[in-house]
Design a protein around this motif. Structure first.
Motif, short mmCIF file in Angstrom:
data_model
loop_
_atom_site.label_atom_id
_atom_site.label_comp_id
_atom_site.label_asym_id
_atom_site.label_seq_id
_atom_site.Cartn_x
_atom_site.Cartn_y
_atom_site.Cartn_z
N THR A 160 10.55 -52.34 2.32
CA THR A 160 9.28 -52.46 3.30
C THR A 160 8.10 -51.97 2.28
O THR A 160 6.90 -52.11 2.54
N GLN A 194 5.93 -49.31 3.80
CA GLN A 194 5.33 -49.77 5.39
C GLN A 194 6.31 -49.67 6.37
O GLN A 194 7.66 -49.70 6.18
N GLU A 195 5.83 -49.52 7.57
CA GLU A 195 6.78 -49.32 9.00
C GLU A 195 6.91 -50.80 9.43
O GLU A 195 7.69 -50.85 10.42
N LEU A 209 -1.79 -54.97 6.56
CA LEU A 209 -0.58 -54.93 5.75
C LEU A 209 -0.83 -55.44 4.52
O LEU A 209 -1.62 -56.29 4.04
N ARG A 210 0.02 -54.96 3.51
CA ARG A 210 0.06 -55.29 2.04
C ARG A 210 0.70 -56.76 2.01
O ARG A 210 1.86 -56.56 2.16
#
Ligand code: TXA
Ligand code: MG
Length: 317
Positions: free
Chosen positions: A108, A111-112, A222-223
């Motif tokens: 990820t 990230q979550e 978000l990326r």
């Protein structure tokens, strides 16, 4: 690295074993070719980043062969995401959902959330089926190109991009030219409403028809590496419009005539065909050593929106 051009059930079983043993397998999907690794194997996933030359904080998509594996990877699924999955999988759509413990930081990018997709190409589906039979839960796969470069839509293009960086026992599965040719629609499903992070063949209108929800237009936190500028770019300079520039490459729908002295890269009759030949045409221009490509973007909604997005990215250099 070995290229397997006639994929049989046996070779796909072997390719699934290769993935389970930690090797990399380049495989066709209906959108673009993916560079696959066992999504539970950190060392293999790290190799994807090395081969691509991609920064470590960019997430990779986990590919699964059946909806029943979705639950392993995510911790929450809103009703509208289930609706999207039922309507458009297998297909050119990636759903971003809150991750489960199985989706580690090396998938990820810390990230979550995790991106999941069931691809529609028959070879990809069979490979994933065999992979699941051998106990695998998902295959991490970004597009099989060097970071920032043009996504490959054929096995030869994938070999050209990363072949030299693969190990002797890695594999490339040849499944012909990709029928969509543009990467999947990435949809953030963490909010009340779906949000498109990257446009693709699954469109806003289709999302609305499936879920009854208008997509959320707020920018996301978000990326998404595909949303960086200077992505999907050929070596040649890309100019958008219908300038006449003798010696330059020219890409437009077939109904638009080639200006004098320009080199026609493809003659797509429809927007779907335009999507299919888009990356191939950029690659062809680089093969021919052209300095400039003039592109007339397709008009309208749907896939044309996704193509215009990629044209914009190809020109930002
Ligand atoms: O069509 C496709 O999606 C192809 C084929 C191989 O499946 N894959 C692909 O992967 O295009 P990649 O890594 O080149 O692009 C995936 C996009 C990136 O923009 C990435 O940032 C985004 O999906 N993505 C993946 N996981 C995400 C996450 N957890 N949160 C936000 N964006 C995510
Ligand atoms: Mg990519």
């Amino acid at each position: 690295m070995t290229i397997i051009s006639h994929c049989t059930l046996r070779t796909l079983t072997d390719a699934a074993t290769a993935l389970r043993e930690g090797r990399l397998v380049v495989f066709p999907t209906e959108t673009v070719y993916g560079l696959g690794a066992d999504a539970e194997n950190e060392a293999s996933v790290r190799r994807i980043y090395e081969v691509k030359g991609r920064p470590l904080d960019h997430p990779v998509i986990v590919h699964i062969g059946d909806l029943k594996y979705l639950e392993s990877w995510v911790s929450e699924i809103p009703d509208y995401a289930i609706q999207l999955a039922r309507d458009f999988w297998p297909g050119s759509m990636t759903l971003v959902l809150p991750r489960s413990d199985l989706a580690k930081d090396f998938i990820t990018g810390g990230q979550e959330s995790v991106g999941i997709r069931i691809p529609a190409h028959p070879l990809a589906l069979q490979l994933l089926k065999e992979f699941h039979l051998q106990g695998g839960k998902g295959v991490a796969a970004p597009s099989a190109n060097r970071f920032g470069e043009v996504s490959p839509t054929s096995a030869e293009a994938a070999q050209e991009e990363i072949g030299a960086r693969l190990a002797n026992d890695d594999l490339i599965l040849d499944g012909g030219h990709c029928v969509v040719g543009i990467e999947s629609t990435v949809i953030d499903c963490r909010g009340e409403r779906p949000r498109i992070l990257r446009p693709g063949a699954i469109t806003e209108k289709m999302i609305f028809e499936a879920t009854g929800l208008e997509v959320d237009d707020e920018p996301s936190s978000l990326r998404v590496s595909g949303s960086l500028e200077n992505h999907y770019a050929p070596r040649a300079r890309v100019i958008v419009g219908s300038s006449s520039l003798p010696g330059a490459g020219f890409l437009a729908l077939a109904k638009i005539p080639t200006p004098d002295g320009m080199i026609r890269l493809a003659l797509p009759e429809t927007v779907d065909e335009y999507g299919r030949v888009f990356y191939r045409s950029l690659r062809e221009a680089d093969h021919q050593g052209l300095e400039t490509i003039v592109i007339v973007a397709p008009e309208g909604e749907g896939l044309a929106t996704a193509i215009r997005d990629r044209i914009e990215k190809a020109r930002t250099k």
